[in-house]
Design a protein around this motif. Structure first.
Motif, PDB file in Angstrom:
ATOM      1  N   UNK A  63     -15.610 110.740  19.236  1.00  0.00           N
ATOM      2  CA  UNK A  63     -16.419 109.762  18.519  1.00  0.00           C
ATOM      3  C   UNK A  63     -16.028 109.869  17.059  1.00  0.00           C
ATOM      4  N   UNK A  64     -15.399 108.843  16.542  1.00  0.00           N
ATOM      5  CA  UNK A  64     -14.881 108.859  15.176  1.00  0.00           C
ATOM      6  C   UNK A  64     -15.650 107.848  14.325  1.00  0.00           C
ATOM      7  N   UNK A  65     -16.401 108.366  13.344  1.00  0.00           N
ATOM      8  CA  UNK A  65     -17.108 107.524  12.385  1.00  0.00           C
ATOM      9  C   UNK A  65     -16.238 107.372  11.150  1.00  0.00           C
ATOM     10  N   UNK A  66     -16.105 106.129  10.678  1.00  0.00           N
ATOM     11  CA  UNK A  66     -15.320 105.887   9.467  1.00  0.00           C
ATOM     12  C   UNK A  66     -16.073 104.938   8.553  1.00  0.00           C
ATOM     13  N   UNK A  67     -16.022 105.240   7.266  1.00  0.00           N
ATOM     14  CA  UNK A  67     -16.612 104.379   6.257  1.00  0.00           C
ATOM     15  C   UNK A  67     -15.531 103.601   5.541  1.00  0.00           C
ATOM     16  N   UNK A  68     -15.950 102.702   4.673  1.00  0.00           N
ATOM     17  CA  UNK A  68     -14.990 101.891   3.928  1.00  0.00           C
ATOM     18  C   UNK A  68     -14.517 102.582   2.663  1.00  0.00           C
ATOM     19  N   UNK A  69     -15.275 103.548   2.195  1.00  0.00           N
ATOM     20  CA  UNK A  69     -14.938 104.262   0.963  1.00  0.00           C
ATOM     21  C   UNK A  69     -14.035 105.452   1.256  1.00  0.00           C
ATOM     22  N   UNK A  70     -13.043 105.644   0.413  1.00  0.00           N
ATOM     23  CA  UNK A  70     -12.181 106.826   0.551  1.00  0.00           C
ATOM     24  C   UNK A  70     -12.943 108.065   0.104  1.00  0.00           C
ATOM     25  N   UNK A  71     -12.747 109.143   0.805  1.00  0.00           N
ATOM     26  CA  UNK A  71     -13.360 110.412   0.429  1.00  0.00           C
ATOM     27  C   UNK A  71     -12.628 110.922  -0.808  1.00  0.00           C
ATOM     28  N   UNK A  72     -13.361 111.463  -1.742  1.00  0.00           N
ATOM     29  CA  UNK A  72     -12.759 111.939  -2.992  1.00  0.00           C
ATOM     30  C   UNK A  72     -11.848 113.131  -2.806  1.00  0.00           C
ATOM     31  N   UNK A  73     -11.297 113.599  -3.886  1.00  0.00           N
ATOM     32  CA  UNK A  73     -10.313 114.684  -3.857  1.00  0.00           C
ATOM     33  C   UNK A  73     -10.890 115.984  -3.298  1.00  0.00           C
ATOM     34  N   UNK A  74     -12.208 116.153  -3.370  1.00  0.00           N
ATOM     35  CA  UNK A  74     -12.828 117.374  -2.841  1.00  0.00           C
ATOM     36  C   UNK A  74     -13.235 117.243  -1.389  1.00  0.00           C
ATOM     37  N   UNK A  75     -12.914 116.112  -0.758  1.00  0.00           N
ATOM     38  CA  UNK A  75     -13.311 115.872   0.626  1.00  0.00           C
ATOM     39  C   UNK A  75     -12.506 116.696   1.608  1.00  0.00           C
ATOM     40  N   UNK A  76     -13.030 116.793   2.818  1.00  0.00           N
ATOM     41  CA  UNK A  76     -12.389 117.563   3.879  1.00  0.00           C
ATOM     42  C   UNK A  76     -11.836 116.591   4.913  1.00  0.00           C
ATOM     43  N   UNK A  77     -10.581 116.756   5.276  1.00  0.00           N
ATOM     44  CA  UNK A  77      -9.984 115.918   6.311  1.00  0.00           C
ATOM     45  C   UNK A  77     -10.712 116.124   7.637  1.00  0.00           C
ATOM     46  N   UNK A  78     -10.841 115.059   8.412  1.00  0.00           N
ATOM     47  CA  UNK A  78     -11.571 115.123   9.672  1.00  0.00           C
ATOM     48  C   UNK A  78     -10.980 116.134  10.643  1.00  0.00           C
ATOM     49  N   UNK A  79      -9.660 116.255  10.651  1.00  0.00           N
ATOM     50  CA  UNK A  79      -9.003 117.164  11.589  1.00  0.00           C
ATOM     51  C   UNK A  79      -8.189 118.234  10.882  1.00  0.00           C
ATOM     52  N   UNK A  80      -8.713 118.746   9.795  1.00  0.00           N
ATOM     53  CA  UNK A  80      -8.049 119.825   9.072  1.00  0.00           C
ATOM     54  C   UNK A  80      -6.615 119.414   8.760  1.00  0.00           C
ATOM     55  N   UNK A  81      -5.623 120.059   9.322  1.00  0.00           N
ATOM     56  CA  UNK A  81      -4.225 119.767   8.996  1.00  0.00           C
ATOM     57  C   UNK A  81      -3.615 118.686   9.891  1.00  0.00           C
ATOM     58  N   UNK A  82      -4.342 118.248  10.926  1.00  0.00           N
ATOM     59  CA  UNK A  82      -3.811 117.214  11.818  1.00  0.00           C
ATOM     60  C   UNK A  82      -4.138 115.828  11.263  1.00  0.00           C
ATOM     61  N   UNK A  83      -3.197 114.918  11.275  1.00  0.00           N
ATOM     62  CA  UNK A  83      -3.502 113.550  10.833  1.00  0.00           C
ATOM     63  C   UNK A  83      -4.346 112.836  11.892  1.00  0.00           C
ATOM     64  N   UNK A  84      -5.219 111.912  11.466  1.00  0.00           N
ATOM     65  CA  UNK A  84      -6.027 111.142  12.410  1.00  0.00           C
ATOM     66  C   UNK A  84      -5.166 110.338  13.378  1.00  0.00           C
TER      67      UNK A  84
END
Length: 124
Positions: free
Chosen positions: A75-96
């Motif tokens: 279940x992947x929730x996504x918003x329209x706003x980009x997460x800032x520079x301090x944000x955490x990637x959803x899958x750590x080092x794996x790309x979505x």
């Protein structure tokens, strides 16, 4: 019940303290110095009668399950706003794209909530 899964290499005194508070400590082999052997975790839980598991432990835990090919539904929730520079990637080092462009998963459903979107992926 509260079950805590930890490494067989973890400090025995910590497991004893957790047990004293009512938790049942399940010890499994480590995969390496910092991660549990995830198939061993699932096997131990299956031994307790658990046949379905929702994993929501943060980006590192989520990416570990995806990388180990142990995920049937996402279940992947996504918003329209980009997460800032301090944000955490959803899958750590794996790309979505490991999910969104993978042949292993197909879109099962999608729904919009105001500006956010929920997409449910299932194993193909």
């Amino acid at each position: 019940p509260l079950w805590v899964v930890g490494s067989e290499l973890a400090e025995a005194a910590a497991a004893t303290r957790l047990g004293a508070t009512g938790a049942q400590v399940i010890r499994v082999p480590p995969a390496n110095a910092s991660e549990l052997d995830l198939p061993a975790v699932l096997h131990a839980l299956a031994g307790k009668g658990i046949t379905r598991l929702m994993v929501e432990g943060g980006s590192r835990v989520a990416s570990s399950f995806v990388a180990a090919d142990l995920v049937d539904e996402i279940w992947l929730f996504r918003g329209t706003e980009a997460v800032g520079s301090g944000g955490v990637d959803a899958l750590d080092a794996l790309p979505l794209s490991k999910i969104t462009q993978s042949q292993a998963y197909k879109v099962h459903a999608s729904e919009t909530f105001d500006k956010d979107t929920l997409t449910i992926y299932e194993r193909a």
